[in-house]
Design a protein around this motif. Structure first.
Motif, PDB file in Angstrom:
ATOM      1  N   CYS A 110      40.204  44.667  36.719  1.00 55.45           N
ATOM      2  CA  CYS A 110      39.280  43.558  36.420  1.00 55.45           C
ATOM      3  C   CYS A 110      38.971  43.545  34.930  1.00 55.45           C
ATOM      4  CB  CYS A 110      37.978  43.729  37.209  1.00 55.45           C
ATOM      5  SG  CYS A 110      36.839  42.338  36.964  1.00 55.45           S
ATOM      6  N   MET A 112      36.361  42.046  33.518  1.00 52.21           N
ATOM      7  CA  MET A 112      34.978  41.685  33.202  1.00 52.21           C
ATOM      8  C   MET A 112      34.194  42.848  32.589  1.00 52.21           C
ATOM      9  SD  MET A 112      34.875  38.544  33.894  1.00 52.21           S
ATOM     10  CE  MET A 112      36.380  37.717  34.318  1.00 52.21           C
ATOM     11  N   GLY A 113      34.677  44.055  32.816  1.00 50.93           N
ATOM     12  CA  GLY A 113      34.109  45.216  32.122  1.00 50.93           C
ATOM     13  C   GLY A 113      32.637  45.498  32.374  1.00 50.93           C
ATOM     14  N   CYS A 114      32.152  45.287  33.573  1.00 49.06           N
ATOM     15  CA  CYS A 114      30.746  45.599  33.861  1.00 49.06           C
ATOM     16  C   CYS A 114      30.512  47.106  33.662  1.00 49.06           C
ATOM     17  CB  CYS A 114      30.382  45.164  35.273  1.00 49.06           C
ATOM     18  SG  CYS A 114      30.600  43.394  35.488  1.00 49.06           S
ATOM     19  N   CYS A 117      30.770  49.599  36.817  1.00 48.76           N
ATOM     20  CA  CYS A 117      31.745  49.350  37.884  1.00 48.76           C
ATOM     21  C   CYS A 117      33.078  50.049  37.653  1.00 48.76           C
ATOM     22  CB  CYS A 117      31.968  47.846  38.017  1.00 48.76           C
ATOM     23  SG  CYS A 117      33.242  47.432  39.222  1.00 48.76           S
ATOM     24  N   SER A 119      35.874  49.346  38.995  1.00 45.44           N
ATOM     25  CA  SER A 119      37.011  48.411  38.902  1.00 45.44           C
ATOM     26  C   SER A 119      37.268  47.979  37.473  1.00 45.44           C
ATOM     27  CB  SER A 119      36.734  47.151  39.720  1.00 45.44           C
ATOM     28  OG  SER A 119      36.718  47.460  41.072  1.00 45.44           O
ATOM     29  N   GLY A 120      36.212  47.953  36.693  1.00 51.23           N
ATOM     30  CA  GLY A 120      36.358  47.487  35.316  1.00 51.23           C
ATOM     31  C   GLY A 120      36.898  48.566  34.388  1.00 51.23           C
ATOM     32  N   GLY A 157      38.284  43.030  41.163  1.00 52.06           N
ATOM     33  CA  GLY A 157      38.676  41.759  40.546  1.00 52.06           C
ATOM     34  C   GLY A 157      37.586  40.717  40.576  1.00 52.06           C
ATOM     35  N   SER A 191      30.858  37.397  39.418  1.00 51.68           N
ATOM     36  CA  SER A 191      29.987  37.909  38.359  1.00 51.68           C
ATOM     37  C   SER A 191      29.291  36.759  37.624  1.00 51.68           C
ATOM     38  CB  SER A 191      30.814  38.753  37.389  1.00 51.68           C
ATOM     39  OG  SER A 191      31.878  37.985  36.868  1.00 51.68           O
ATOM     40  N   CYS A 331      33.312  49.195  45.322  1.00 54.78           N
ATOM     41  CA  CYS A 331      34.252  48.395  44.578  1.00 54.78           C
ATOM     42  C   CYS A 331      35.094  49.191  43.575  1.00 54.78           C
ATOM     43  CB  CYS A 331      33.385  47.362  43.861  1.00 54.78           C
ATOM     44  SG  CYS A 331      34.112  46.347  42.648  1.00 54.78           S
TER      45      CYS A 331
HETATM   46 FE1  SF4 Z   1      32.218  43.403  37.154  1.00 48.93          FE
HETATM   47 FE2  SF4 Z   1      32.920  42.595  39.629  1.00 48.93          FE
HETATM   48 FE3  SF4 Z   1      34.794  43.101  37.762  1.00 48.93          FE
HETATM   49 FE4  SF4 Z   1      33.418  45.101  38.803  1.00 48.93          FE
HETATM   50  S1  SF4 Z   1      34.831  43.771  39.878  1.00 48.93           S
HETATM   51  S2  SF4 Z   1      33.905  44.814  36.599  1.00 48.93           S
HETATM   52  S3  SF4 Z   1      31.416  44.159  39.103  1.00 48.93           S
HETATM   53  S4  SF4 Z   1      33.228  41.511  37.687  1.00 48.93           S
END
Ligand code: SF4
Ligand code: SAH
Length: 346
Positions: A110, A112-114, A117, A119-120, A157, A191, A331
């Motif tokens: 992903c 988005m780099g939260c 998280c 996943s990021g 994602g 997000s 996640c």
């Molecule tokens: Fe952010 Fe969702 Fe991506 Fe995790 S999966 S980094 S919470 S947008």
């Protein structure tokens, strides 16, 4: 080779008609694949030999392999799938009193780099196709011998960053001749890509929308979720109102409780001010620890205090129960763990 799971019923009908075959054979094929879970063209006994040969030549029904499977004490099952290009993606099967739900990933990694998280941790390497998402569900149903009644698009994602594939995936699983999963049984979590939320509303599908808010002020949200720099909270709220007006579906705002970060009374009150008057609920989510980060799950005293503050001020609030806590079910966690192990082995 074409991938059958990428096809909607209409598209398959068109393909067959173009190839000189009967349109209704598409419904028969869908029945074998999605109702009977038969993935061998030769076993599709009501399909002509000629069409079966054509399908064998033109169409693949290959499923991803299962690289890892973990079963939790609470019966949650987490799968890590491996696709042909070695992309690894996870899916989680959860049992509830109301049915069996499946949490599906929409991308490999992903972008988005939260800050909290797993996943990021790895940048997105590619989008998943609609067929790949469908194939994970089929593989899970075959492995578990269970039908899936609900889908949550909440795995790795950002689904609205893979908009067309995700929309098509929803259409395929929702179709009466397909898996027939009710539109109200499908939830997408984002997000907060405000323009895409509006585009989704305009599609008129009426799926449930969950928005990862996690902070009620831009100052804080920006530190947790970089997407806030592109779309401010008021734009996300505006898009959510638009979604509600268009679809009549109540929005859920997800709010992860992180100790000492966003769980104070100050933020509870800010959150109340933000959502008061909206037709929405707040879903408070316990944090699953990720080794790479320092964030901690809020302690139960803070959780209760936060919950009670929202409740007493008239906000619809629910608490999400932890599921599969013992098997890295949050996640992106299993994927990130396995990828780390692979890197160590290299
Ligand atoms: Fe952010 Fe969702 Fe991506 Fe995790 S999966 S980094 S919470 S947008
Ligand atoms: N990208 C989308 C959907 C996938 S994430 C989104 O962000 O909404 C699904 C949900 O899991 C989000 O609300 C996300 O913030 C939350 N989440 C991410 N890491 C988590 C963790 N370690 N513990 C609990 N929830 C987490």
């Amino acid at each position: 080779m074409k991938y059958l799971f990428d096809y909607s019923l209409e598209e398959l009908e068109n393909l067959l008609v173009d190839g000189g075959y009967k349109k209704f054979s598409a419904s028969q094929i869908f029945d074998w694949v999605y109702k009977k879970l038969t993935l061998d063209f030769d076993s599709m006994s009501n399909i002509s030999k000629e069409l079966r040969e054509y399908l064998k030549k033109e169409m693949s029904l290959e499923l991803p392999t299962i690289t890892k499977k973990e079963v939790s004490k609470d019966t949650t099952v987490k799968y890590l799938f491996n696709f042909k290009d070695e992309s690894k993606v996870e899916g989680v099967l959860m049992h509830h009193p109301y049915g069996t739900s499946y949490c599906i990933s929409s991308q490999v990694g992903c972008n988005m780099g939260c800050a909290f998280c797993a996943s990021g941790l790895k940048k997105k390497s590619r989008d998943l196709t609609s067929g790949e998402m469908v194939s994970m569900i089929i593989k899970t149903m075959l492995d578990s011998n269970e039908r899936i009644s609900h889908i949550v698009i909440m795995g790795t994602g950002e689904p609205l960053d893979n908009f067309d594939n995700v929309i098509k995936f929803i259409k395929i699983v929702n179709a009466p001749k397909g898996l027939e999963i009710g539109i109200r049984h499908i939830t997408l979590s984002t997000s907060g890509l405000a323009p895409k939320i509006k585009e989704l509303a305009d599609k008129g599908m009426g799926i449930n929308l969950a928005i990862s808010l996690h902070a009620p002020t831009d100052d804080l949200r920006m530190r947790l979720m970089p997407i806030d720099k592109a779309y401010k909270i008021n734009e996300v709220i505006d898009a959510s109102n638009y979604y509600f007006e268009k679809t009549g579906r109540r929005i859920t705002f997800e709010y992860l409780l992180l100790e000492g970060v966003n769980d104070s009374m100050y933020y509870a009150d800010k959150l109340v001010e933000l959502v008061r008057g909206m037709n929405a609920y707040i879903n408070l989510i316990p944090y699953n620890h990720v080794d790479e980060f320092e964030f901690k799950e809020s302690n139960s005293k803070n959780v209760d205090r936060f919950y009670n503050q929202l409740k007493s001020r008239g906000i619809n609030v629910t608490m999400r129960h932890k599921m599969g806590d013992d098997i890295d079910a949050a996640c992106g966690q299993l994927r990130s763990k396995i990828m780390k192990e692979e890197e160590i082995k290299k």
